[in-house]
Design an enzyme around this catalytic site. Structure first.
Site, short mmCIF file in Angstrom:
data_model
loop_
_atom_site.label_atom_id
_atom_site.label_comp_id
_atom_site.label_asym_id
_atom_site.label_seq_id
_atom_site.Cartn_x
_atom_site.Cartn_y
_atom_site.Cartn_z
N ASP A 16 9.51 -0.81 9.72
CA ASP A 16 10.20 -1.05 8.28
C ASP A 16 11.46 -1.49 8.70
OD1 ASP A 16 10.41 -0.88 5.56
OD2 ASP A 16 11.51 1.22 5.94
N LEU A 17 12.01 -1.97 7.55
CA LEU A 17 13.38 -2.59 7.75
C LEU A 17 14.62 -1.47 6.99
CD1 LEU A 17 15.66 -4.68 8.44
CD2 LEU A 17 15.14 -6.03 6.48
#
Length: 225
Positions: A16-17
């Site tokens: 995920d960012l």
């Protein structure tokens, strides 16, 4: 390792960012405030908007402020008005993330970003922080709202990366949407507590493993446990 994950078999690491690679707290919360101000909704603390970090924006505007779908779409447009040039860079990588990505790259791990954030913004953030070079693929949503559900993003990434053996992939994220999306796609997951989700949130969502820090994540991914 409490989860029984055999990390030597995990050849593809999907990150995920927001809340996992970078801390976007200031930029996202200020962008949410900008959008709410447009509707005449004034909040006292930016921390109230931490709950917007991770889930799709449209869903959050509807869930937390009772917006109709049409109002939520306008909210997203106003959010992006601030985020596009200012909020996007009110952001910073978590301490130790750059070094971890470098180590993982050197030992030949294939790395992918899977985010509900529009890909055009994710690309700019990764380039800005010199992290794009570590990732084979960056998958996100589209500006028109296509593919915002995390399960859809993960499945899209798996398909685009032509990954046949799901047992070789693990998803790493800080919110329940990351964990649920991974389960929907049939892959293991690691929940990280240095982001914006709680242990209860990640455990209840069914994370295969939960880690407290970037250092602990590194120990797991590099097989140091």
């Amino acid at each position: 390792m409490q989860s029984g994950i055999r990390m030597q078999h995990k050849e593809v690491l999907m990150f995920d960012l927001d809340g996992t690679l970078t801390d976007p707290g200031v930029g996202i919360t200020k962008s949410v405030k900008f959008a709410l101000d447009y509707f005449g909704i004034h909040t006292e603390s930016l921390k109230e908007h931490y709950r917007f970090i991770g889930p799709p924006l449209t869903q959050s505007f509807m869930k937390y402020y009772g917006f109709t779908e049409e109002q939520a779409q306008i909210g997203v447009e106003k959010y992006r008005e601030y985020f596009r040039d200012i909020g996007i860079f009110e952001n910073e990588p978590y301490q130790g993330i750059g070094g971890l990505l470098d180590c993982l790259s050197r030992i030949g791990r294939r790395m992918i970003v899977a985010t509900s954030k529009p890909k055009v913004f994710a690309d700019r953030i990764l380039e800005h922080f010199d992290m794009m070079r570590y990732f084979d693929l960056v998958c996100g949503s589209e500006l028109d709202g296509t593919r915002v559900d995390k399960g859809e993003v993960i499945s899209y990434a798996l398909d685009k990366a032509d990954i046949a053996h799901l047992s070789k992939v693990i998803m790493i994220g800080d919110r329940r949407h990351d964990i649920i999306g991974a389960k929907e796609a049939g892959i293991d997951s690691i929940g990280v507590l240095y982001g914006y989700g709680s242990y209860e949130e990640l455990d209840e969502a069914g994370a295969t493993l939960v880690v407290k820090s970037v250092e602990e994540l590194g120990n797991v991914l590099l097989g140091r446990n």
